[in-house]
Design an enzyme around this catalytic site. Structure first.
Site: not given
Length: 327
Positions: A130, A154
């Protein structure tokens, strides 16, 4: 080719599995059906898979299971040629609220997968990373050698996945590639994303809501481009052991995005604003030069083109999709 797609009932994984089936590959999907968002969207995706498999007469198997379960992971990896690892606890804000869960799924689950892939001697593991690994920008667009200082749990888990993949490549000779996705959108996307939220509200005569002042910028990536990158890596070893950005090389402010959607659907509406959400990145913008050099990657749509395409899809699929988005 026999392909395992973890998280294959989800948004990106679902499109990947569908594409692989259309190409004639044998596909196994592993998904826990985690109710992070409406499960009906995942069930619709699985139905699409079954329909495509029936039309193409290729083998398809869905396994409901969790990447944290070592035995399950070993069973589904065994016999796979390629593993496409999309399973994760998504959501920056979810990770702030529940960092232990995101760590268990994203890190421990990935280690389980890499161990099983090493033992099964698979040809390649492709891992969904990501743009959240970058954190605060020192320069834009982000190149892969930009410092990685994630600002959410995250993002930390995604960066840890990358390091684990690199270690398994260097220590065990397991070919791995990590793709840093930049805010992927398109048909069947998660309902809690900005684009789907703006479209849903405008279609229903409600003003789009921006969190913050709207000057944040995003590099949104159309899901078909993510699929193309993964399809290339089924055959290419050019990016083995590496991390690669997958973005649009375009970016747009949240304000301009809301206006684009509003102007197309309900130009009379006034945009509303609420407090910014913690741990959200302020700016994202991908350099895709490396992806172009290594695997011939080239984005197919500008953000405005892709958003218009998604709006058309939304309107055509509103009957089943909208109740799930607004539930």
């Amino acid at each position: 080719m026999r392909i395992l797609v973890t998280g294959g009932a989800g948004f990106i994984g679902g499109h990947l599995a569908e594409s692989f089936l259309r190409d004639g590959h044998e596909v196994t999907v592993l998904d826990s059906l985690e109710p992070f968002y409406a499960e009906g969207i995942k069930q619709h995706t699985l139905n699409v898979h079954r329909q495509v498999a029936a039309k193409t007469d290729v083998e398809y198997r869905f396994v409901e299971g969790d990447v944290r379960d070592i035995e399950t992971v070993q069973n589904v990896v065994r016999g796979a040629d390629i593993v496409v690892h999309q399973a994760a606890q998504a959501g920056v804000r979810e990770s702030v609220d529940n960092p232990r869960k995101v760590t268990d799924i994203n890190i421990d689950g990935t280690v389980n997968l890499l161990e099983a892939a090493k033992e099964a001697d698979v040809e390649r593991v492709i891992i969904a990373s990501s743009s959240s690994v970058y954190g605060k920008p020192q320069s834009l667009p982000y190149k892969e050698d930009h410092p990685t200082e994630p600002v959410s749990p995250y993002g930390v888990t995604k960066l840890t996945q990358e390091h684990m993949a690199r270690v398994y490549t260097e220590l065990h000779g397991l070919p791995t590639v990590c793709l840093r996705y930049f805010t992927v959108y398109g048909p069947r996307m998660r309902p809690n994303m900005a684009i789907s939220n703006f479209v849903s509200r405008c279609v229903n005569g409600e003003p789009p809501v921006i969190y913050g002042n709207g000057q944040q910028t995003r590099d949104f990536t159309y899901v078909a481009d993510v699929v193309d990158a993964n399809r290339t890596l089924l055959e290419s070893d050019a990016a083995d052991g590496d991390v690669v950005n997958i973005g649009s090389s375009d970016n747009i402010s949240i304000q301009a995005l809301a206006e684009t959607v509003r102007d197309q659907l309900a130009p009379e509406l006034e945009i509303e604003y609420e407090s910014a959400r913690e741990a959200d990145a302020e700016y994202t913008h991908a350099s895709v030069e490396k992806a172009g050099e290594l695997i011939g990657y080239e984005p197919s749509r500008t953000i405005v083109e892709g958003v218009s395409e998604f709006i058309e899809w939304y309107q055509a699929n509103r009957e089943w999709y909208e109740p799930l988005v607004r539930s």
